[in-house]
Design a protein around this motif. Structure first.
Motif, PDB file in Angstrom:
ATOM      1  N   MET A   1       0.842  -1.208   0.000  1.00  0.00           N
ATOM      2  CA  MET A   1       0.000   0.000   0.000  1.00  0.00           C
ATOM      3  C   MET A   1       0.874   1.253   0.000  1.00  0.00           C
ATOM      4  N   GLY A   2       1.921   1.244   0.825  1.00  0.00           N
ATOM      5  CA  GLY A   2       2.835   2.388   0.867  1.00  0.00           C
ATOM      6  C   GLY A   2       3.559   2.597  -0.446  1.00  0.00           C
ATOM      7  N   ALA A   3       3.909   1.488  -1.107  1.00  0.00           N
ATOM      8  CA  ALA A   3       4.608   1.572  -2.400  1.00  0.00           C
ATOM      9  C   ALA A   3       3.736   2.279  -3.432  1.00  0.00           C
ATOM     10  N   ASN A   4       2.427   2.042  -3.385  1.00  0.00           N
ATOM     11  CA  ASN A   4       1.519   2.695  -4.326  1.00  0.00           C
ATOM     12  C   ASN A   4       1.443   4.200  -4.093  1.00  0.00           C
ATOM     13  N   ILE A   5       1.582   4.611  -2.836  1.00  0.00           N
ATOM     14  CA  ILE A   5       1.612   6.053  -2.553  1.00  0.00           C
ATOM     15  C   ILE A   5       2.962   6.642  -2.978  1.00  0.00           C
ATOM     16  N   GLY A   6       4.040   5.925  -2.654  1.00  0.00           N
ATOM     17  CA  GLY A   6       5.387   6.415  -2.963  1.00  0.00           C
ATOM     18  C   GLY A   6       5.634   6.633  -4.443  1.00  0.00           C
ATOM     19  N   THR A   7       5.002   5.802  -5.273  1.00  0.00           N
ATOM     20  CA  THR A   7       5.246   5.901  -6.723  1.00  0.00           C
ATOM     21  C   THR A   7       4.636   7.162  -7.330  1.00  0.00           C
ATOM     22  N   THR A   8       3.718   7.825  -6.596  1.00  0.00           N
ATOM     23  CA  THR A   8       3.091   9.053  -7.126  1.00  0.00           C
ATOM     24  C   THR A   8       4.068  10.232  -7.150  1.00  0.00           C
ATOM     25  N   VAL A   9       5.186  10.095  -6.419  1.00  0.00           N
ATOM     26  CA  VAL A   9       6.178  11.186  -6.371  1.00  0.00           C
ATOM     27  C   VAL A   9       6.681  11.517  -7.770  1.00  0.00           C
ATOM     28  N   THR A  10       6.886  10.489  -8.609  1.00  0.00           N
ATOM     29  CA  THR A  10       7.377  10.724  -9.972  1.00  0.00           C
ATOM     30  C   THR A  10       6.423  11.615 -10.755  1.00  0.00           C
ATOM     31  N   ALA A  11       5.117  11.364 -10.610  1.00  0.00           N
ATOM     32  CA  ALA A  11       4.114  12.171 -11.321  1.00  0.00           C
ATOM     33  C   ALA A  11       4.166  13.622 -10.850  1.00  0.00           C
ATOM     34  N   PHE A  12       4.395  13.845  -9.557  1.00  0.00           N
ATOM     35  CA  PHE A  12       4.498  15.219  -9.041  1.00  0.00           C
ATOM     36  C   PHE A  12       5.758  15.900  -9.566  1.00  0.00           C
ATOM     37  N   ILE A  13       6.858  15.126  -9.678  1.00  0.00           N
ATOM     38  CA  ILE A  13       8.093  15.688 -10.236  1.00  0.00           C
ATOM     39  C   ILE A  13       7.844  16.146 -11.679  1.00  0.00           C
ATOM     40  N   ILE A  14       7.152  15.303 -12.455  1.00  0.00           N
ATOM     41  CA  ILE A  14       6.833  15.640 -13.842  1.00  0.00           C
ATOM     42  C   ILE A  14       5.939  16.874 -13.897  1.00  0.00           C
ATOM     43  N   GLY A  15       5.015  16.960 -12.928  1.00  0.00           N
ATOM     44  CA  GLY A  15       4.078  18.087 -12.901  1.00  0.00           C
ATOM     45  C   GLY A  15       4.743  19.428 -12.678  1.00  0.00           C
ATOM     46  N   ILE A  16       5.974  19.430 -12.143  1.00  0.00           N
ATOM     47  CA  ILE A  16       6.678  20.698 -11.895  1.00  0.00           C
ATOM     48  C   ILE A  16       7.085  21.361 -13.209  1.00  0.00           C
ATOM     49  N   LYS A  17       7.101  20.576 -14.305  1.00  0.00           N
ATOM     50  CA  LYS A  17       7.417  21.105 -15.644  1.00  0.00           C
ATOM     51  C   LYS A  17       8.820  21.706 -15.717  1.00  0.00           C
ATOM     52  N   LEU A  18       9.826  20.858 -15.599  1.00  0.00           N
ATOM     53  CA  LEU A  18      11.213  21.315 -15.688  1.00  0.00           C
ATOM     54  C   LEU A  18      11.859  20.952 -17.022  1.00  0.00           C
ATOM     55  N   SER A  19      11.032  20.692 -18.034  1.00  0.00           N
ATOM     56  CA  SER A  19      11.546  20.233 -19.328  1.00  0.00           C
ATOM     57  C   SER A  19      12.557  21.205 -19.942  1.00  0.00           C
ATOM     58  N   ASP A  20      12.351  22.495 -19.720  1.00  0.00           N
ATOM     59  CA  ASP A  20      13.256  23.499 -20.307  1.00  0.00           C
ATOM     60  C   ASP A  20      14.680  23.370 -19.764  1.00  0.00           C
ATOM     61  N   TYR A  21      14.797  22.773 -18.594  1.00  0.00           N
ATOM     62  CA  TYR A  21      16.118  22.676 -17.949  1.00  0.00           C
ATOM     63  C   TYR A  21      16.695  21.260 -18.036  1.00  0.00           C
ATOM     64  N   ALA A  22      16.049  20.391 -18.830  1.00  0.00           N
ATOM     65  CA  ALA A  22      16.474  18.990 -18.912  1.00  0.00           C
ATOM     66  C   ALA A  22      17.930  18.860 -19.357  1.00  0.00           C
ATOM     67  N   LEU A  23      18.301  19.566 -20.431  1.00  0.00           N
ATOM     68  CA  LEU A  23      19.658  19.421 -20.966  1.00  0.00           C
ATOM     69  C   LEU A  23      20.724  19.967 -20.025  1.00  0.00           C
ATOM     70  N   PRO A  24      20.533  21.158 -19.408  1.00  0.00           N
ATOM     71  CA  PRO A  24      21.541  21.607 -18.427  1.00  0.00           C
ATOM     72  C   PRO A  24      21.687  20.640 -17.239  1.00  0.00           C
ATOM     73  N   VAL A  25      20.572  20.073 -16.773  1.00  0.00           N
ATOM     74  CA  VAL A  25      20.640  19.111 -15.660  1.00  0.00           C
ATOM     75  C   VAL A  25      21.409  17.866 -16.097  1.00  0.00           C
ATOM     76  N   LEU A  26      21.153  17.387 -17.320  1.00  0.00           N
ATOM     77  CA  LEU A  26      21.905  16.267 -17.881  1.00  0.00           C
ATOM     78  C   LEU A  26      23.398  16.578 -17.900  1.00  0.00           C
ATOM     79  N   ALA A  27      23.733  17.794 -18.317  1.00  0.00           N
ATOM     80  CA  ALA A  27      25.141  18.196 -18.404  1.00  0.00           C
ATOM     81  C   ALA A  27      25.797  18.211 -17.031  1.00  0.00           C
TER      82      ALA A  27
END
Length: 547
Positions: free
Chosen positions: A92-118
């Motif tokens: 049950m806890g694992a199902n709650i924990g996995t939602t963190v990824t969706a919240f990270i995506i929701g922050i919309k950091l796509s513009d900074y993807a390449l600098p973070v990769l670098a």
């Protein structure tokens, strides 16, 4: 507008690959940064189902995979570290924990993807410090996640102009069960709910799908993610299959509840989006979080019923190793050190029995090549390692108590014996790995070689068994017999090594088979050395060199 189908497919599958790599790479980096403590978290902090929920959340956030947490949990249940009720809390806890990824995506950091990769790449390639490299891995995975998501989004943009896709979304809006089925199948194929929910967030963000179609697909994504645990449990123990079924049931029950209240849930999400001024991606993240948290709150009081249901569906007595200590009561350390010492000896004897049975199972695996024997042997090795830590900690606490000279000698002897038993576990684990190598590389041994190994294995097992019996009964004559048997093992190892070299020279056996054969008899010989160490402790003599 003319569609470039090839470009669409390439951008989508390439983006999906980079996204999945990013999730895995980031999870591995987080896991390394946290240290190899995930098993310990699940073992120590799951004393009850509520603590199990919290542990499930923490571990899933660290490894970024609810399926990964469930697979670890299945292994712990099989090994006897955790009960089914505790495991249900973790799931049950694992199902709650996995939602963190969706919240990270929701922050919309796509513009900074390449600098973070670098930044991640710079930390990985220009620093030798392991800690900095682990953080570099987290950054690189984080950047790859967003870069892959952006690529997928670019690949999916033309879908809005496709009439067939438009008709499909209308059908999903009118028939929520169709959306659930599509979400389930897609996640089964991709085997990552984080990826499919990320795709759903992109589609919703582009306006290619509306909230009425998106929510049922979201429910289906949660059902589909259970496939990994189901696959991991195929052919596994009854406990493993029950834990995997619990994961499926949890999400099926939750989806059924939310389908019944779907009109109200949809209106609530539309209200929440407006009230909190959420972007589309964050709206899906909140829907995902609310779905799993509410499911946990609703089903948490029914953990007992869930455990009963899966036990009825998958009947049978499961065999697992009871890895937790049975005799180490800390109260005796203060009240009666002599009783505490006796309790520690009982646990050491139990640990020794694990070594005997584990070695027997390794021998059976060598003879039959049946995976169940390997699995059982490794469970016993795991149990030995756990008892090694627990008994050692207990004896260290006992060391500060007032003991007589004979008690102090017995205390030292038990510490040495623990080390010998733990090493026996390591050696029979080596034998299991050598048989695995044989099977995976199709290495063939002659019937003579296999018969030699069987005889030496049986002699070694009886030697370890008699060493533990001599310790239990303080039987000096049996201890002396163990010493003589160990000399016989040494002699047999030398003889068999020479005979096998002759077989290789005559072309009856391959070089790779020869290496494996020699390694197995070497491990058996070392097990004999540790058995004689235990026997010599009974005799009160000096020990052999521990190998």
């Amino acid at each position: 507008m003319e569609l470039d189908i090839q470009k669409m497919i390439f951008e989508f599958i390439g983006g999906l690959g980079i996204f999945l790599f990013g999730i895995k790479f980031m999870g591995d980096g987080l896991q390394k940064s946290a240290g190899d403590k995930l098993r310990d978290i699940l073992d120590k902090f799951t004393t009850n189902p509520f603590m199990g929920v919290l542990a499930g959340i923490v571990v899933t956030v660290l490894i970024q995979s609810s399926s990964g947490t469930t697979v670890i949990t299945v292994g712990l249940v099989s090994a006897g570290f955790m009960t089914l009720r505790q495991a249900i809390g973790v799931i049950m806890g694992a199902n709650i924990g996995t939602t963190v990824t969706a919240f990270i995506i929701g922050i919309k950091l796509s513009d900074y993807a390449l600098p973070v990769l670098a930044v991640g790449a710079f930390m990985l390639f220009f620093f030798k410090n392991k800690r900095i490299q682990n953080f570099g891995q987290i950054f690189f995975g984080f950047g790859a996640l967003f870069f892959g998501l952006e690529l997928m989004g670019d690949g999916m943009k033309p879908l809005r102009s496709l009439q067939a896709f438009h008709d499909l979304t209308v059908s999903m809006s009118d028939n929520p069960i169709l959306g659930v089925v599509i979400g389930t199948l897609f996640t089964v194929i991709v085997q990552s709910s984080s990826a499919t929910i990320g795709i759903l967030q992109e589609l919703f963000g582009q306006g290619a799908i509306d909230i009425y179609a998106a929510l049922p697909v979201l429910f289906g994504d949660n059902i589909g993610t259970t496939i990994t645990a189901v696959l991991a449990s195929i052919g596994a123990s009854i406990a493993a299959r029950r834990a995997a079924l619990t994961h499926v049931m949890f999400n099926l029950i939750g989806t059924t509840i939310f389908l019944i209240i779907l009109p109200f849930f949809t209106k609530f999400m539309i209200y929440l989006q407006g009230a909190m001024n959420l972007n589309p991606e964050m709206t899906i993240a909140f829907a995902h979080g609310i779905f799993n948290t509410t499911n946990t709150i609703i089903q948490f009081p029914m953990i007992g019923l869930l455990a009963l249901a899966v036990t009825k569906i998958i009947p049978g007595e499961d065999t697992f190793v009871e890895t937790k200590p049975k005799h180490l009561d800390p109260i005796f350390i203060e009240q009666s050190p002599s009783i505490a010492l006796g309790q520690a000896k009982e646990e050491v004897l139990r640990m020794g029995q694990f070594a005997v049975v584990g070695l027997q199972e390794a021998g059976e695996y060598l003879k039959t090549k049946q995976p169940k024997h390997a699995e059982t042997a490794l469970q016993f090795e795991d149990a030995i390692n756990n008892l090694d830590r627990k008994i050692t900690d207990y004896l260290v606490l006992l060391a500060s108590s007032s003991m007589s000279v004979p008690e102090s000698e017995e205390h030292s002897m038990l510490l040495d014996t623990i080390r010998d038993i733990e090493r026996i576990g390591d050696h029979f684990e080596n034998i299991v790995e050598l048989v695995d190598y044989n099977i995976s590389n199709k290495v063939k041994m002659t019937s003579d070689a296999l018969e030699d190994l069987r005889i030496m294995c049986e002699l070694t097992v009886s030697t370890v068994k008699e060493a533990m019996t001599s310790l239990e009964n303080n039987d000096r004559s049996l201890a002396e017999k163990v010493v003589r048997k160990e000399e016989q093992i040494d002699s047999m190892e030398r003889t068999l090594r020479k005979q096998h070299i002759m077989r290789i020279n005559e072309g009856l056996c391959t070089g790779s088979a020869g290496i494996v054969f020699v390694d197995i008899i070497s491990n058996l010989e070392r097990i004999g050395d540790h058995a004689v160490n235990i026997a010599e402790a009974v005799l009160g003599e000096g020990k052999h060199q521990t190998k």
